[in-house]
Design an enzyme around this catalytic site. Structure first.
Site, PDB file in Angstrom:
ATOM      1  N   CYS A 153     -11.734  46.886  24.585  1.00 38.04           N
ATOM      2  CA  CYS A 153     -13.090  47.495  24.369  1.00 38.04           C
ATOM      3  C   CYS A 153     -13.342  47.748  22.972  1.00 38.04           C
ATOM      4  CB  CYS A 153     -13.122  48.798  25.132  1.00 38.04           C
ATOM      5  SG  CYS A 153     -14.598  49.915  24.975  1.00 38.04           S
ATOM      6  N   CYS A 157     -12.533  55.015  21.955  1.00 37.92           N
ATOM      7  CA  CYS A 157     -12.438  56.651  22.073  1.00 37.92           C
ATOM      8  C   CYS A 157     -11.114  56.739  21.929  1.00 37.92           C
ATOM      9  CB  CYS A 157     -12.814  56.576  23.696  1.00 37.92           C
ATOM     10  SG  CYS A 157     -14.513  56.244  24.057  1.00 37.92           S
TER      11      CYS A 157
END
Ligand code: SAH
Ligand code: SF4
Length: 417
Positions: A153, A157
């Protein structure tokens, strides 16, 4: 919205002697000599048939037949398609396959949870193949499949292990639909095939795979077209037949794509909120710098089809001393006021090198009480499949944070009906 592909994939090598442009392995996979028909839309299937000279007048009927064999019967070879003429079957076999991604490991928990490690082709010669996982979580009245949309990804995060992975590529629609096909293959969840039996498998309902959550690896709204195409195939009532109300897409908050998800896919939405203040959310979910909380919530308020019967789920990972105070809980319920919402509290799943810890159980309970008192039903659930998660190290590091997603998937099941 596109995702950066691994830099080495860029130009296809040119053979100077012959001036033939060779395909990279990824290009061969996406447009291989013998492509798989899995994941094609009806229109694309029609084009594929036209390309092998099926007469135009027959195409509609042939697409119907193939669709049925693929998505109702789960055919893995053209030979099985007994309603299709032998001649066409052998022509199809010369040009296409019905291949799904390769399953390299399967783990089955005592409670029936199953995990498959899937190998996808890499983009570059010499590069290791890519791997993603797909998890099946059964309950008495439903079976939920947690699907991946990307290898890795790009969003980083700070509490998520997937975001630390350098290698990123989008899955193609066939690889997303392929995960559903594999689950149904392994469970015998096709018409005319003997169903798997065993502890923990659903006993009610006519399907073993009845629900989908896009909560595996990757940000689905950064791979919008493939996810949309795959979920439309999954929803088709004459095929895989998983209704859009039983499909949940989780996003970290790609605001511009949220209306399109509602309009073009029509599935249930889950939003990874995790913080109630922009300052903290910027740190946890860096995409917040581009699309801050207020804009994200506005997109949720306007999500097509949202209502008390079709609520948006807000995911909130419990990080000790970071976002788990009672003041945060109160701010959370204030923030969501007026939005038809569900809240899922997710115990943080630690990974090697992380700076975060999971909140203490007591604190999770206190937090959850505030949420409960504000009218949101039982937001924390017991994780399942612990025994196979314990063996997670046997699978590739790319998928180490699976238990978090599995917990999420479990929670999501409560709201996808
Ligand atoms: N990219 C999408 C969907 C995949 S992640 C998204 O972020 O929503 C699925 C969920 O797992 C998200 O809510 C994500 O915030 C959560 N998650 C990621 N890492 C986690 C961890 N270590 N512990 C608990 N939940 C985690
Ligand atoms: Fe990507 Fe979701 Fe992990 Fe964030 S939480 S890095 S968006 S997979």
């Amino acid at each position: 919205m596109t995702v950066t592909l691994h830099p080495q994939t860029a130009p296809a090598p040119v053979n100077a002697d012959t001036l033939v442009v060779e395909k990279t392995p990824l290009e061969r996979y996406v447009a291989p000599e013998k492509p798989s028909l899995v994941g094609l839309s009806r229109a694309a299937l029609g084009e594929a048939l036209a390309g092998i000279d099926v007469p135009p007048a027959q195409i509609r009927m042939r697409v119907q037949q193939l669709w049925h064999w693929l998505y109702v019967r789960g055919a893995q070879s053209f030979d099985q398609m007994t309603s299709v003429s032998k001649e066409l079957r052998s022509t199809l076999d010369r040009h296409f396959t019905l291949a799904r991604p390769e399953v390299v490991a399967e783990q089955i928990s005592v409670d029936g949870t199953r995990k498959w490690l899937l190998r996808l082709p890499s983009q570059d010669p010499g590069e290791r193949p890519h791997e993603v996982e797909c998890v099946y979580i059964p309950e008495a009245d439903r079976g939920t499949l947690c699907l991946s949309s990307q290898v890795g990804c790009t969003l980083n995060c700070s509490f998520c292990h997937t975001g630390t992975q350098r290698l990123v590529r989008n899955l193609v629609a066939g690889e997303i639909v392929g995960q559903v096909m594999i689950a149904r293959d392994r469970l015998g969840d096709w018409t005319g095939v003997e169903r798997a039996r065993g502890d923990g498998l659903p006993t009610e309902g006519d399907r073993l795979v009845s629900n989908i959550v896009m909560m595996g690896m990757g940000e689905p709204l950064y791979n919008f077209e493939a996810v949309r195409d795959a979920l439309l195939v999954a929803q088709d009532g004459d095929g895989l037949g998983i209704s859009r109300r039983r499909i949940t897409l989780s996003t970290s908050g790609v605001v511009p794509m949220i209306p399109r998800a509602g309009e073009e896919i029509g599935v249930m939405l889950a939003v990874s909120l995790h913080a109630v203040r922009d300052e903290l959310r910027n740190e946890l979910v860096p995409l917040n710098r581009r699309y801050p909380i207020e804009e994200l919530l506005e997109a949720c308020r306007n999500y097509p089809g949202v209502s008390n019967a079709r609520r948006i789920t807000f995911e909130y990972v419990m990080l000790k001393g970071v976002n788990d105070s009672i003041a945060d809980a109160k701010a959370l319920v204030r923030l969501l006021k007026g939005i038809p919402a569900k809240i899922n509290l997710i115990p943080f799943n630690p990974w090697p090198g992380t700076r975060y810890e999971c909140s203490d159980w007591e604190q999770i309970e206190k937090f959850s009480q505030v949420v409960f008192d504000a009218g949101y039903a039982s937001p924390v659930r017991t994780p399942r499949g612990r025994d196979i998660l314990a063996a997670c190290g046997q699978l590739k590091s790319a998928t180490e944070k699976l238990s978090a997603r599995e917990r999420l998937a479990l929670r999501a099941m409560a709201m996808t009906d």
